[in-house]
Scaffold this motif. Structure first.
Motif, short mmCIF file in Angstrom:
data_model
loop_
_atom_site.label_atom_id
_atom_site.label_comp_id
_atom_site.label_asym_id
_atom_site.label_seq_id
_atom_site.Cartn_x
_atom_site.Cartn_y
_atom_site.Cartn_z
N MET A 1 53.07 -38.68 85.65
CA MET A 1 52.09 -39.33 84.78
C MET A 1 50.68 -39.10 85.34
O MET A 1 50.46 -39.23 86.54
N SER A 65 49.34 -41.22 74.79
CA SER A 65 50.02 -41.85 73.66
C SER A 65 49.07 -42.07 72.49
O SER A 65 49.51 -42.32 71.37
N LYS A 79 49.93 -42.37 78.54
CA LYS A 79 51.27 -42.93 78.40
C LYS A 79 51.64 -43.71 79.65
O LYS A 79 51.66 -43.17 80.76
N GLY A 80 51.91 -45.00 79.46
CA GLY A 80 52.28 -45.84 80.59
C GLY A 80 51.17 -46.06 81.59
O GLY A 80 51.42 -46.57 82.69
N GLU A 122 52.93 -46.80 71.69
CA GLU A 122 53.87 -46.93 72.81
C GLU A 122 54.11 -48.42 73.02
O GLU A 122 53.47 -49.27 72.40
N GLU A 123 55.05 -48.76 73.89
CA GLU A 123 55.30 -50.16 74.22
C GLU A 123 54.22 -50.63 75.20
O GLU A 123 54.20 -50.21 76.36
N TRP A 124 53.31 -51.48 74.72
CA TRP A 124 52.25 -51.96 75.61
C TRP A 124 51.67 -53.26 75.08
O TRP A 124 51.70 -53.54 73.89
N LYS A 127 46.23 -52.92 78.93
CA LYS A 127 45.94 -51.74 79.75
C LYS A 127 44.60 -51.91 80.44
O LYS A 127 43.64 -52.46 79.87
#
Length: 280
Positions: A1, A65, A79-80, A122-124, A127
């Motif tokens: 990542m 994402s 992403k993530g 995305e799953e969030w 951030k």
């Protein structure tokens, strides 16, 4: 990542400063602002060297994402990982125009400014946010500051309190028709004919990080400056490989040191940070 350390490394390994001609030549930019956004994407995706658009799109898909919409933050989401806001100035110390979006220490998926597509990309839920502020001429990138929102802006409640107080005050005006809005307020049918509406918008600004963090760095007259301020807690959370990559750089003009910055929510406190510079 990918992460900010990977982006710093990519920028140092790819000294591209004539960004307008670099991206216009690849049919990716119509303005220096477009070029700056492409530059930041390529830094985080390590795709400066990619000429084939399909291959570049594949790298973007692997690393990001979300790649933004015109009027809704953020510009980029890893992403993530972190979210990124890109800002361009052509006057070195000018304030940053944020328009209707107040400064963010981080971003939340519950924010009304976030589009549904961004919420679902995305799953969030939350951030960290990196402000990437480029000072450019009409063609050239002169400096780039990369600063985390949680050491730059106060918590959301500071700005929400002002915003909500203004909106509530507007709602007390008698004998007018109010409409639901994400702005500070909207009044419909102001005149007798009912043909005039009033939109009431906030126009937020924040001082340029060059001024906010002037106690950490005095700008030079060199060709290019990269200044990154990363909370130590964020820095320590990155992969060991990314930290090793940055800490092994041995180039003239590159430094990394421990510093402390003012806490935007409490001036009696200081926050441990890493200050990374590349000046050539």
């Amino acid at each position: 990542m990918t992460n900010i350390l990977e982006a710093i490394y990519a920028i140092i390994q790819n000294p591209i400063f004539e960004i307008k001609s670099f991206y216009t030549g690849r049919n990716r930019a119509n303005s220096v602002g477009d070029a700056l956004e492409n530059y930041i994407k390529d830094a985080f995706a390590n795709s400066f060297h990619i000429n084939d658009e399909k291959e570049r799109m594949k790298l973007f898909n692997e690393n990001f994402s979300w790649l933004g919409s015109q009027n809704n933050p953020p510009d980029i989401m890893i992403k993530g990982g972190d979210a990124i806001e890109v800002k361009k100035t052509q006057t070195a110390n000018t304030n940053l125009a944020l328009n209707s979006s107040y400064p963010k220490s981080n971003i939340n998926s519950s924010s009304p400014m976030i589009t549904q597509s961004c919420k679902n990309c995305e799953e969030w839920t939350e951030k960290d946010l990196i402000y990437c502020v480029g000072h450019t001429t009409d063609t050239t990138l002169k400096s780039l500051w990369m600063v985390y929102g949680n050491i730059y802006a106060a918590g959301h409640e500071t700005y929400e309190r002002i915003k909500n107080t203004i909106s509530e005050g507007i709602d007390t005006i008698p004998n007018v028709e109010f409409a639901e809005t994400k702005e500070l307020g909207r009044v419909n049918k102001v005149d007798a004919l009912g043909i005039t509406n009033l939109r009431i918008r906030g126009m937020w600004q924040i001082q340029n990080p060059r001024k906010v963090f002037s106690y950490l760095h005095i700008p030079t007259e060199k060709k290019f400056e990269l200044i990154c301020i990363i909370p130590t807690s964020n820095y320590n959370s990155f992969d060991k490989s990314s930290k090793n990559k940055i800490e092994s750089i041995n180039k003239v003009g590159f430094t990394i040191q421990d510093e402390k910055v003012k806490d935007p929510n409490n001036l009696a406190k200081l926050i441990d940070c890493k200050l990374i510079k590349y000046i050539i």
